[in-house]
Design an enzyme around this catalytic site. Structure first.
Site, PDB file in Angstrom:
ATOM      1  N   GLN A 163     -83.761  27.597 -91.159  1.00 16.03           N
ATOM      2  CA  GLN A 163     -84.898  26.934 -90.531  1.00 16.03           C
ATOM      3  C   GLN A 163     -84.524  25.924 -89.448  1.00 16.03           C
ATOM      4  OE1 GLN A 163     -88.596  26.394 -92.868  1.00 16.03           O
ATOM      5  NE2 GLN A 163     -88.035  24.246 -92.801  1.00 16.03           N
ATOM      6  N   GLU A 205     -91.107  21.433 -84.381  1.00 21.48           N
ATOM      7  CA  GLU A 205     -90.404  20.153 -84.432  1.00 21.48           C
ATOM      8  C   GLU A 205     -89.671  19.833 -83.135  1.00 21.48           C
ATOM      9  OE1 GLU A 205     -88.088  20.162 -88.010  1.00 21.48           O
ATOM     10  OE2 GLU A 205     -89.864  20.283 -89.283  1.00 21.48           O
ATOM     11  N   ASP A 242     -80.531  23.184 -92.068  1.00 21.07           N
ATOM     12  CA  ASP A 242     -81.554  23.257 -93.117  1.00 21.07           C
ATOM     13  C   ASP A 242     -81.809  24.733 -93.357  1.00 21.07           C
ATOM     14  OD1 ASP A 242     -83.688  23.231 -94.821  1.00 21.07           O
ATOM     15  OD2 ASP A 242     -85.088  22.251 -93.453  1.00 21.07           O
ATOM     16  N   GLU A 285     -79.093  21.271 -95.933  1.00 20.61           N
ATOM     17  CA  GLU A 285     -80.309  21.000 -96.700  1.00 20.61           C
ATOM     18  C   GLU A 285     -80.832  22.292 -97.331  1.00 20.61           C
ATOM     19  OE1 GLU A 285     -84.897  19.808 -95.591  1.00 20.61           O
ATOM     20  OE2 GLU A 285     -83.270  19.003 -94.351  1.00 20.61           O
ATOM     21  N   ASP A 312     -84.438  19.153-100.747  1.00 23.35           N
ATOM     22  CA  ASP A 312     -85.794  18.920-100.235  1.00 23.35           C
ATOM     23  C   ASP A 312     -86.797  19.606-101.157  1.00 23.35           C
ATOM     24  OD1 ASP A 312     -88.169  18.685 -98.843  1.00 23.35           O
ATOM     25  OD2 ASP A 312     -87.611  20.063 -97.246  1.00 23.35           O
ATOM     26  N   LYS A 337     -89.752  12.818 -98.251  1.00 22.04           N
ATOM     27  CA  LYS A 337     -90.966  13.117 -97.496  1.00 22.04           C
ATOM     28  C   LYS A 337     -92.131  12.444 -98.212  1.00 22.04           C
ATOM     29  CE  LYS A 337     -89.505  17.584 -95.584  1.00 22.04           C
ATOM     30  NZ  LYS A 337     -89.602  19.065 -95.709  1.00 22.04           N
ATOM     31  N   ARG A 366     -92.519  15.766 -91.266  1.00 21.68           N
ATOM     32  CA  ARG A 366     -92.929  17.124 -91.613  1.00 21.68           C
ATOM     33  C   ARG A 366     -93.149  17.896 -90.312  1.00 21.68           C
ATOM     34  NH1 ARG A 366     -93.885  17.816 -97.245  1.00 21.68           N
ATOM     35  NH2 ARG A 366     -93.413  19.980 -96.654  1.00 21.68           N
ATOM     36  N   SER A 367     -93.255  19.198 -90.424  1.00 26.46           N
ATOM     37  CA  SER A 367     -93.441  19.994 -89.206  1.00 26.46           C
ATOM     38  C   SER A 367     -94.803  19.733 -88.566  1.00 26.46           C
ATOM     39  CB  SER A 367     -93.255  21.481 -89.496  1.00 26.46           C
ATOM     40  OG  SER A 367     -94.041  21.881 -90.591  1.00 26.46           O
ATOM     41  N   LYS A 388     -84.513  12.280 -90.348  1.00 28.10           N
ATOM     42  CA  LYS A 388     -84.783  13.584 -89.738  1.00 28.10           C
ATOM     43  C   LYS A 388     -86.169  13.516 -89.149  1.00 28.10           C
ATOM     44  CE  LYS A 388     -84.834  17.701 -91.392  1.00 28.10           C
ATOM     45  NZ  LYS A 388     -84.935  18.858 -92.319  1.00 28.10           N
TER      46      LYS A 388
END
Length: 427
Positions: A163, A205, A242, A285, A312, A337, A366-367, A388
């Protein structure tokens, strides 16, 4: 004067054009705090529940009017008149009012919006910047940014299963310089991708999303950009991945469609280990799926002393799950998060538990984001050392970086940038 006298929940729009929850909290003194919550694309199954309306006639069912209504009615009634400085008590009130393990009744998007707005109002009334309100006089460590420059998986429409491919400016002398390192590599990478005749459009992102031969080709593109920008891979700028491995884990195997591979946990561990030996990768991640705890044990035993292994989807900012992971020696870091758990108090508890166990805590966006920059203040206020929050494009990502630049300026000479020291979990 810190008493809460008004609370307003409203539906606003996030960076993907989807509705999200924003909350205003007004205090007796006239001070107001405002907060908006983010939303994820690839989500852990054990995350706190984000309440959506499900009305297909509005926003294809993604409206959040129910969550806003909860804020404007029963949440408002429960916390009206309470002292905004009593964050833990307020958050406990929200948790008890919801009454479920995962905030499924009121919605974590409702509880988090209120929790954040209360904290921002209290900080404003105290005359303190938010990071100082969170962390007191000990808040002086700037976080090392992990910048997502190539997107794949659920964040892009290309052939990459992993990702995120990130650059980490471990050799920068300050946060301001770390941002410069990242921006220069980002623009160099854009030119390299463009010169290859590939699209330079960006993902959710802010990273590029080219279709390249395979995952190693993506890594090599980034290394080329680092060198052409005038930096030394590994020494000045390291790499992070990730995997978001839950997204391609089916029937006990890891299906890397872009590579034409179907791998066991042990084989995928070996592949990741090979990449770490060949390239300056210091953080991975979600290298295994959230339910593949045996795979996580294999990965941790193989790489846990030399690579940061971040949970995560594995931990979902939840102290109960994190505690079990620590006891079983699973991973060595947690991604934080705020909307995975739904209140600031629970978020801070997860950060503290990780630190006590020698795990690192990486504060994350978050995205689906907004202009809200609270996570920047959380990163500094909790001395979490890593953040991040996307690539070097999209104003929803820049909002966090720019807030961190302001914080570093505000701290002046006492600001500290840990660089490679942020990875204290590595032997």
């Amino acid at each position: 004067m810190s008493a809460i006298v008004d609370i307003i929940g409203r539906e606003v729009i996030d960076s993907r054009g989807n509705p999200t929850v924003e909350c205003d909290v007004l205090l007796e003194s006239g001070v107001m705090g405002r907060a908006a919550v983010p939303s994820g694309a690839s989500t852990g199954s054990r995350e706190a529940i984000e309440l959506r309306d499900g009305d297909k006639s509005r926003y294809f069912g993604k409206g959040v009017l129910k969550a806003c209504e909860h804020i404007n009615t029963e949440i408002s009634e429960a916390i009206m008149g309470l002292d905004a400085n009593e964050q833990a008590f307020l958050d406990r009130t929200l948790i008890d009012l919801d009454g479920t393990e995962n905030k499924a009744r009121l919605g974590a998007n409702a509880t988090l919006a209120v929790s954040m707005a209360v904290a921002k109002a209290a900080a404003e009334e105290s005359g303190l910047p938010l990071y100082r309100y969170f962390g007191g006089s000990g808040a002086m460590q700037m976080p090392v940014p992990m910048m997502n420059v190539i997107n794949g998986g659920a964040h892009a429409n290309n052939n990459l299963d992993l990702q995120e491919f990130m650059i980490i400016p471990v050799g920068a002398p300050s946060f301001r310089e770390a941002i410069r390192y990242g921006a220069e590599v980002f623009h160099t990478l854009k030119k390299i991708i463009n010169d290859k005749g590939l699209p330079t459009s960006v993902g959710d992102e802010g990273g590029f999303a080219p279709s390249v031969e395979n995952h190693e080709a993506a890594i090599k593109l980034i290394l080329q950009a680092i060198e052409q920008a005038g930096y030394e891979p590994g020494t000045q700028i390291a790499l992070g991945l990730d995997c978001a491995a839950s997204e391609f884990y089916k029937d006990g195997k890891y299906h890397l469609a872009g590579e034409g591979m179907t791998l066991s946990s042990a084989d995928f561990t070996n592949l990741l280990g090979t990449w770490c030996d060949k390239y300056p990768i210091i953080s991975i991640e979600d290298g295994m799926a959230e339910n593949d705890w045996d795979g996580w044990a294999t990965l941790t035993n193989a790489l846990g002393k030399k690579v940061q292994l971040v949970g995560d989807d594995l931990f979902v900012t939840n102290t109960k799950i994190l505690r079990e992971g620590i006891q079983k020696n699973i991973a060595n870091s947690i991604l934080i998060k705020i909307n995975q758990i739904g209140t600031l108090t629970e978020t801070f508890a997860a950060i503290e538990m990780a630190k006590r166990a020698g795990y690192t805590a990486v504060i994350s966006h978050r995205s689906g984001e907004t202009e809200d920059s609270t996570i920047a203040d959380i990163a500094v206020g909790t001395n979490s050392l890593q953040i991040k929050t996307g690539s070097m494009s999209r104003s929803d990502r820049m909002a966090k970086y720019n807030q961190l630049l302001r914080i570093e300026e505000d701290l002046g000479d006492i600001a500290s940038y840990p660089g490679r020291g942020a990875f204290y979990n590595l032997k």
